[in-house]
Design a protein around this motif. Structure first.
Motif, PDB file in Angstrom:
ATOM      1  N   TRP A   1       0.804  -1.212   0.000  1.00 44.00           N
ATOM      2  CA  TRP A   1       0.000   0.000   0.000  1.00 44.00           C
ATOM      3  C   TRP A   1       0.841   1.268   0.000  1.00 44.00           C
ATOM      4  O   TRP A   1       0.359   2.341  -0.387  1.00 44.00           O
ATOM      5  CB  TRP A   1      -0.949   0.005   1.200  1.00 44.00           C
ATOM      6  N   SER A   2       2.080   1.166   0.450  1.00 45.10           N
ATOM      7  CA  SER A   2       2.946   2.347   0.426  1.00 45.10           C
ATOM      8  C   SER A   2       3.216   2.833  -1.003  1.00 45.10           C
ATOM      9  O   SER A   2       3.561   4.001  -1.219  1.00 45.10           O
ATOM     10  CB  SER A   2       4.273   2.041   1.132  1.00 45.10           C
ATOM     11  N   TYR A   3       3.045   1.945  -1.967  1.00 42.43           N
ATOM     12  CA  TYR A   3       3.276   2.300  -3.370  1.00 42.43           C
ATOM     13  C   TYR A   3       2.185   3.221  -3.897  1.00 42.43           C
ATOM     14  O   TYR A   3       2.350   3.853  -4.939  1.00 42.43           O
ATOM     15  CB  TYR A   3       3.342   1.026  -4.211  1.00 42.43           C
ATOM     16  N   LEU A   4       1.086   3.323  -3.158  1.00 38.34           N
ATOM     17  CA  LEU A   4      -0.033   4.151  -3.604  1.00 38.34           C
ATOM     18  C   LEU A   4       0.362   5.612  -3.745  1.00 38.34           C
ATOM     19  O   LEU A   4      -0.213   6.344  -4.569  1.00 38.34           O
ATOM     20  CB  LEU A   4      -1.199   4.010  -2.616  1.00 38.34           C
ATOM     21  N   GLU A   5       1.357   6.065  -2.970  1.00 38.52           N
ATOM     22  CA  GLU A   5       1.801   7.453  -3.050  1.00 38.52           C
ATOM     23  C   GLU A   5       2.350   7.797  -4.432  1.00 38.52           C
ATOM     24  O   GLU A   5       2.307   8.961  -4.841  1.00 38.52           O
ATOM     25  CB  GLU A   5       2.862   7.721  -1.979  1.00 38.52           C
ATOM     26  N   GLN A   6       2.873   6.792  -5.141  1.00 42.03           N
ATOM     27  CA  GLN A   6       3.449   7.042  -6.455  1.00 42.03           C
ATOM     28  C   GLN A   6       2.416   6.955  -7.579  1.00 42.03           C
ATOM     29  O   GLN A   6       2.778   7.128  -8.747  1.00 42.03           O
ATOM     30  CB  GLN A   6       4.573   6.041  -6.727  1.00 42.03           C
TER      31      GLN A   6
ATOM     32  N   TRP B   1      -0.741   8.639  -7.539  1.00 43.56           N
ATOM     33  CA  TRP B   1      -1.701   9.734  -7.639  1.00 43.56           C
ATOM     34  C   TRP B   1      -1.530  10.510  -8.941  1.00 43.56           C
ATOM     35  O   TRP B   1      -2.516  10.808  -9.625  1.00 43.56           O
ATOM     36  CB  TRP B   1      -1.561  10.670  -6.444  1.00 43.56           C
TER      37      TRP B   1
ATOM     38  N   GLN C   1       2.911  -4.518  -5.958  1.00 43.35           N
ATOM     39  CA  GLN C   1       2.598  -3.213  -6.549  1.00 43.35           C
ATOM     40  C   GLN C   1       1.508  -3.348  -7.600  1.00 43.35           C
ATOM     41  O   GLN C   1       0.658  -2.454  -7.745  1.00 43.35           O
ATOM     42  CB  GLN C   1       3.859  -2.607  -7.176  1.00 43.35           C
TER      43      GLN C   1
ATOM     44  N   SER D   1      -6.473   0.461  -7.477  1.00 42.84           N
ATOM     45  CA  SER D   1      -6.668   1.881  -7.789  1.00 42.84           C
ATOM     46  C   SER D   1      -7.451   2.050  -9.086  1.00 42.84           C
ATOM     47  O   SER D   1      -8.306   2.945  -9.197  1.00 42.84           O
ATOM     48  CB  SER D   1      -5.316   2.587  -7.875  1.00 42.84           C
TER      49      SER D   1
END
Length: 268
Positions: free
Chosen positions: A66-71, A73, A241, A248
């Protein structure tokens, strides 16, 4: 006393029944032939092993990173922009083409209408991914290629549905406006346009909804958007990822469908 045999009702005559039997036989034979051609080069070892491969990849995709979600947007925003701007450009071009293609509004049955129909057929026959692949080769990678690819694909879809709506307008209303001495432009503005406007709006919103989904994969050929991140993650086998990207995309599509439904209810 009547001893004649009662007539048994049949839906089809013997000749029609024979024709149906021959047609079904030909259909089955064609299906078997197509199946043989399709599987001529199939490697059944990989097909049999597919469940094991699916299970292996699924286990690697969990838990999601889930930390990959920042990349994601910015790529998601790019995807929405590709779909929105591409749809807007396609709709603007499709609107006059629809009037040129409709039998009751085209200025020329021998020149303008065939050209308009050719444009519609050309647009609908080529998938947006192929358009993007061609445009990336011509213009280079980037969002512009994706926007134009979506627009080129949208032209045929919107034009076809709108010109069919134009041909189905109530001619009595059109004739009444023409009888007042109105010009052809006024006839189109007050007789045709009000009748097709709901169909035009609904078609445009529906095409935008479709383009949101189609634009998510344009990055696979270099046309920008979240598809580019998907390609990068799959190329390095970063399956956690990929799961985040799939989630998403799913959320984006659901939200776009909700927005499209609300907009149609408000505008139509």
């Amino acid at each position: 006393m009547n001893t004649s045999t009662p007539v048994q009702w049949s839906r089809y005559t013997p000749k029609e029944s024979l024709q149906q039997f021959v047609l079904w036989l030909a259909f089955v034979a064609l299906t078997v032939f197509c199946w043989q051609v399709m599987n001529e080069d199939t490697m059944w070892f990989f097909v049999v092993d597919a469940p094991n491969q699916f299970s292996d990849i699924s286990s690697r995709m969990w838990p999601p990173r889930w930390s990959y979600l920042e990349q994601l947007w910015i790529p998601l925003w790019d995807t929405i922009n590709i779909a929105t701007l591409g749809t807007a450009l396609g709709v603007v071009i499709a609107f006059p083409i629809a009037f040129l293609a409709a039998r009751n509004t085209t200025p020329s049955q021998t020149i303008a209408r065939p050209i308009a129909l050719l444009i519609i057929a050309s647009s609908r026959s080529i998938n947006s991914l192929i358009w993007a692949l061609l445009l990336v080769a011509i213009m280079g990678p980037g969002l512009l290629a994706g926007i134009i690819a979506i627009a080129l694909r949208s032209i045929g879809f919107v034009s076809k549905l709108v010109y069919e709506a134009i041909e189905e307008v109530n001619e009595t209303q059109v004739a009444a406006i023409r009888a007042t001495g109105a010009s052809e432009l006024q006839v189109l503005s007050y007789g045709v346009l009000p009748q097709i406007l709901p169909s035009f709006i609904g078609t445009s919103l529906f095409r935008w909804d479709i383009n949101i989904r189609e634009s998510t994969v344009l990055g696979l050929v270099g046309a920008g958007g979240i598809g580019l991140k998907l390609q990068e993650s799959m190329s390095i086998l970063a399956w956690p990822q990929v799961t985040v990207i799939f989630c998403s995309i799913l959320v984006t599509v659901i939200v776009s469908e909700w927005i499209s439904a609300k907009a149609r209810a408000a505008l139509i």
